[in-house]
Every structure is written in structure tokens, then in C-alpha cells.
Enzyme design. Structure first.
Site, PDB file in Angstrom:
ATOM      1  N   CYS A 227       6.856   4.663   5.536  1.00  0.00           N
ATOM      2  CA  CYS A 227       6.378   5.357   4.252  1.00  0.00           C
ATOM      3  C   CYS A 227       5.460   6.521   4.518  1.00  0.00           C
ATOM      4  O   CYS A 227       5.140   7.257   3.515  1.00  0.00           O
ATOM      5  CB  CYS A 227       5.617   4.405   3.372  1.00  0.00           C
ATOM      6  SG  CYS A 227       4.065   3.664   3.867  1.00  0.00           S
TER       7      CYS A 227
ATOM      8  N   CYS B 297       0.025   1.227   4.544  1.00  0.00           N
ATOM      9  CA  CYS B 297       0.972   1.859   3.821  1.00  0.00           C
ATOM     10  C   CYS B 297       0.725   2.306   2.625  1.00  0.00           C
ATOM     11  O   CYS B 297      -0.693   2.032   2.184  1.00  0.00           O
ATOM     12  CB  CYS B 297       2.242   0.755   3.686  1.00  0.00           C
ATOM     13  SG  CYS B 297       2.818  -0.026   5.109  1.00  0.00           S
TER      14      CYS B 297
ATOM     15  N   CYS C  38       1.605   3.560   8.763  1.00  0.00           N
ATOM     16  CA  CYS C  38       3.218   3.152   8.632  1.00  0.00           C
ATOM     17  C   CYS C  38       4.081   4.225   9.009  1.00  0.00           C
ATOM     18  O   CYS C  38       4.055   5.337   8.227  1.00  0.00           O
ATOM     19  CB  CYS C  38       3.523   2.697   7.460  1.00  0.00           C
ATOM     20  SG  CYS C  38       5.261   2.160   7.140  1.00  0.00           S
TER      21      CYS C  38
ATOM     22  N   CYS D 277       5.718   1.489  -0.360  1.00  0.00           N
ATOM     23  CA  CYS D 277       6.246   1.635   0.692  1.00  0.00           C
ATOM     24  C   CYS D 277       7.633   0.452   0.634  1.00  0.00           C
ATOM     25  O   CYS D 277       7.324  -0.595  -0.262  1.00  0.00           O
ATOM     26  CB  CYS D 277       5.543   0.948   1.859  1.00  0.00           C
ATOM     27  SG  CYS D 277       6.263   0.694   3.385  1.00  0.00           S
TER      28      CYS D 277
END
Length: 497
Positions: A66, A32, A63, A36
Site C-alpha cells: 500500500c 500500512c 508496507c 491497505c
């Protein structure tokens, strides 16, 4: 930053660090961005990586919440002047797509094996993996922002086949290209593209706020008719790229499109799109960390008020290293207006653009065209001769420099040239390399700016070493101060071309 500094950043979901490092979570297999919104993982489950490519190599996928690939790049590639920083600048410019790992290694002065070892140790991934991550980021941008055909996106991003494109997107994002496109917000707002040999499209260019739009005025007062058009909130120009001409426009909407500038590409060969995106980002210094820079500059009482009035000052980059050297040499010891007049005359040597439009119909002349255009050069004979020698050396391949240099190697190449001194070498380092810690002490406009802003007590250094490693940005503030109407000194300013 150490582990716990980074962990505190992700616990605070601090967006300032987006793109500067990546957080991988062993229990989920996902990496991430620091901001995030997901629940902060346990520290024992976290590994931090310098690049997304290193996270890919370790088996993590991006991810979906995000979108860590949709952030500005790390400012470290300009701060770092080591092999890793130089390699990343060249990879982002598409060198591996054009010349392979061997070509990248040759430019850096290493064997491919040595380069793989250095980058693996420093960044956690080799050059091919780093280039693959850059392609994935470009592809994601095109998928969610345009209605381009998937095959066109594959080759525009630098993939050698549609299959390689499909496999990479699935591996990095855990989704097919079509699913990634359909899952993106604002599907109806995607911009259509033109057909034919070149492509027209509109994209968002993310940056870390704050953003001072003064960079548009900096470029506008130096714009050459037929090649560039600038306003206080936009900049457009033609540009020669490895596979053909391009035409683009960048606009700032006053912050309405939060954290993004708008790039409209009037025409570009799809193979040149990664290089164009990288160079435009460098031109507008969009990977900078303005809060860190402003904090360091504001600690100097001479700059505190200037920083408060113009937060987020950017350092203008260079779209073409050879062009920037020519502009710097023409602009030595003259005003901006005089340099622009001389360069406008010289621009007549350039070729007509094959992508003409929007009042832009010419390309900046190549070194070979400049070397053959002595009749268009104005100014002192010594400066004219120096410019012709430099142009001839670049045209013959005897003088090669660019984004893969560091300040020391750049100075070693430029300073032996007749008519090139420390000011010119330093200015080129600022603009071409994005070198953040250059201070042009002998520049007349810098001295004027110091006179306009100086409220120190005499104990501060004249070379602004207190603001290191951000003295290039201090120079930008001093140039702006020198241009203010309140400044009454009669010392002429250098061209700052």
C-alpha cells in the site's frame, strides 16, 4: 479518533484517512495506510501511530503493497496550532536540513531537550526521526517518479551522505533504493532530469479528492506579469528559496490523473527541493480533508448549495510569508484588480531570475528592495508609509514570522505595525499558517457573499460559528459567491490579495 474509530476505518479500507494515521501490525512488523487492501489484522495485534516516524521508531517497516509514504500528509498540522503542529510545518519546510534541531527549537522558543520531549510525547518520535521520515518520503517520490541518479536523490531529499540514504531506505522500506525504483509501476514513464547546477523534473502531487480547481482561478487573477502565470487549470511562477531561485508549474488535468496534480520543476537547486515540495503542497492545500470540511460547511443552510456546486474547495497558502504580508497590505481596502496593478508596479524592484524561462523572468522583490523602492509605490500616503515601515522591519530582522507561528503569536507580531489591523493579520494567518478557522467578518466581499447566499432563518450566527473549525473555507465560498455575476450589490470588495 479513538482506537475503535480508527479500527473501523481500516476495516472499511477508507482512503479518506490515508496519511492521517498509520496502522502497525505486531505479527508482521509492518505498518500500512488505512486503505491497505491486505486482510484486516486482529485488533489485538494493531497499534496506531500519528506519524510514520513513530512507526519507524517502534521498529516497523513500510508496507510494500500500500506504500504508506505515498499519501497526502495529515491536515492536523494546520488544525493544530500547538508546538507539535508548528514543528511539523517547519520540519516539512526543511528547517532541520538547513539549521538542525537547535535551529528548529530556537524558532519555536524551546531548548532542543524540551522539544525532543514534547514531540516524543505528542507524536511518538523526536524531531530528527520526523525529519528522517520526511526525507524518506521525498526520496521515495523521486525514486519512483524520475530517472535522477541515486546520489542526487540522496542529497535532494536532505540526507547528509549516500550511505545514510541507503541505510534509511533499506530500514524504512525493506528494500534497497534500486529495488524500490525497479518495483514501482510505470518504470518507462519516469521523467528525465536536466544536468547542471539546477535540476528540472516532473512529479505527481497526491491529494484527497474531491478537488475544486477554483484555486487556480484565485491565483490567476492575482498573478503578476514576469513572476507568475495563471490559467483556470495551471499556475507557474519563480520563487526565491534558501539556496537559489526556482521555477515551477502546477497543472490540473480535470481528474484524469486520479488524486494528483502534476508539478513540473523548471529549475531548482537540489538542496531546496524538499522546501519547494512542501511549499507547493501548502499553496494548493493538498493535505486537506475535503470530505470532512464539506460535511461541516454543508450543514449550514447558507452554504449548502455552494458546497454542492464546488466540492473540495481549497484554502490557498503562501509560498513566501514576507511576500504575502506585502501583498496583503497593498490589497487592503481596494479591489483585486487595483491591488494587482499596484503590485505589478512594485514588482519592477525585484531582481531578474537566474532561472528565467516560460515567460517568467523576475523574482518578487525582497523586503530590502521594497524599502528602497518608494518611487514605485502608489496609493494613499499612510498606506505607503506603513508598507515601507513593515518592509524595513523585515529587512532588518526586526519582524520575523512564518510557518512556525500560531495565530496568536502572528497577530502579536503584526498588529503593532502601523496600517495593519485584524483583517490583515487574519488574512495572513489563513494564507501563511493555513489556519482553518479564520472568519474575516469585516471584509466587504465576505458581506457581499453573505448577501448573495443567505437563505437562513435569522437564527444562525453572523460569524458562521456553526461551521467552526472550518470558517476559513466558509470565507472562500463567500468570496466566490461575491464574485458571481448575479451579485448586484454595489459595496466594493476588498482586495483579497
Amino acid at each position: 479518533m479513538d482506537f475503535w474509530q480508527r479500527y473501523r476505518a481500516i476495516d472499511a479500507r477508507d482512503p479518506r484517512f490515508d496519511g492521517q494515521f498509520f496502522t502497525a501490525v505486531r505479527t508482521t512488523g509492518i505498518y500500512c495506510r488505512p486503505s491497505c487492501p491486505a486482510r484486516t489484522p486482529k485488533a489485538s495485534n494493531v497499534t496506531f501511530y500519528e506519524t510514520s516516524a513513530a512507526a519507524h521508531e517502534a521498529g516497523y517497516r513500510a508496507c510494500k503493497r500500500c506504500l504508506p509514504e505515498a499519501v497526502p500528509g495529515t491536515p492536523a498540522w494546520n488544525v493544530r496550532q500547538d508546538v507539535a503542529g508548528r514543528a511539523m510545518r517547519l520540519i516539512n519546510d526543511g528547517v532541520i536540513n538547513r539549521d538542525g534541531v537547535a535551529g528548529l527549537a530556537s524558532r519555536l522558543g524551546y531548548s532542543p531537550r524540551q522539544l525532543n520531549r514534547i514531540l516524543g510525547h505528542e507524536l511518538g518520535a523526536g524531531p530528527l526521526s520526523l525529519a528522517r521520515a520526511a526525507r524518506a518520503q521525498t526520496a521515495r517520490t523521486l525514486l519512483v517518479s524520475t530517472s535522477m541518479k541515486l546520489a542526487d536523490i540522496a542529497f535532494a531529499a536532505g540526507f547528509s551522505s549516500v550511505r545514510q540514504f541507503n541505510d534509511t531506505i533499506a530500514e524504512v522500506f525493506g528494500m534497497t533504493p534500486t529495488a524500490l525504483r525497479n518495483a514501482a509501476p510505470g518504470r518507462s514513464a519516469r521523467h528525465p532530469v536536466a544536468g547542471g547546477g539546477t535540476t528540472a523534473l516532473t512529479l505527481g502531487l497526491p491529494y484527497r479528492p474531491p478537488f475544486d480547481p477554483g484555486i487556480f482561478s484565485f491565483l490567476a487573477v492575482r498573478a503578476l506579469p514576469g513572476i507568475e502565470v495563471g490559467t483556470p487549470t495551471s499556475y507557474a511562477r519563480t520563487l526565491r528559496l534558501p539556496h537559489g531561485d526556482a521555477r515551477f508549474r502546477v497543472a490540473y488535468d480535470g481528474g484524469a490523473r486520479e488524486g494528483q496534480l502534476t508539478l513540473t520543476v523548471g529549475a531548482v537547486d537540489l538542496r531546496d527541493l524538499p522546501a519547494l515540495l512542501s511549499r507547493v503542497r501548502r499553496l494548493f492545500d493538498l493535505d486537506a480533508d475535503p470530505e470532512a470540511i464539506d460535511a461541516a460547511l454543508a450543514a449550514d443552510p447558507r452554504l449548502a448549495a455552494a458546497v454542492a456546486s464546488a466540492p473540495g474547495m481549497r484554502l490557498p497558502g503562501a509560498l513566501d510569508p514576507q511576500e504575502l504580508l506585502v501583498r496583503a497590505m497593498v490589497g487592503q481596502q481596494v479591489t483585486v484588480a487595483a491591488a494587482r496593478t499596484a503590485l505589478t508596479q512594485l514588482s519592477a524592484a525585484g531582481s531578474p531570475s537566474s532561472t528565467a524561462g516560460d515567460g517568467l523572468d523576475r523574482l518578487f522583490p525582497t523586503p530590502a528592495q521594497i524599502a528602497a523602492a518608494e518611487h514605485l509605490l502608489r496609493g494613499p500616503r499612510r498606506r505607503t508609509e506603513s508598507l515601507l515601515q513593515a518592509a524595513s522591519a523585515m529587512a532588518a530582522g526586526e519582524l520575523e514570522f512564518g510557518y512556525g507561528d500560531d495565530p496568536a503569536s502572528l497577530a502579536a507580531k503584526l498588529l503593532p505595525l502601523p496600517g495593519v489591523g485584524p483583517w490583515t493579520a487574519g488574512y495572513v494567518a489563513m494564507r501563511v499558517l493555513g489556519a482553518p478557522d479564520v472568519f474575516l467578518a469585516n471584509d466587504a466581499a465576505v458581506r457581499n457573499g453573505i448577501h448573495a447566499l443567505d437563505n437562513g432563518d435569522g437564527t444562525l450566527s453572523p460569524d458562521f460559528r456553526e461551521t467552526s473549525p472550518w470558517r476559513s473555507y466558509a470565507t472562500m465560498h463567500l468570496w466566490r459567491a461575491a464574485a458571481q455575476p448575479a451579485l448586484t450589490t454595489t459595496v466594493p470588495a476588498k482586495g483579497m490579495p
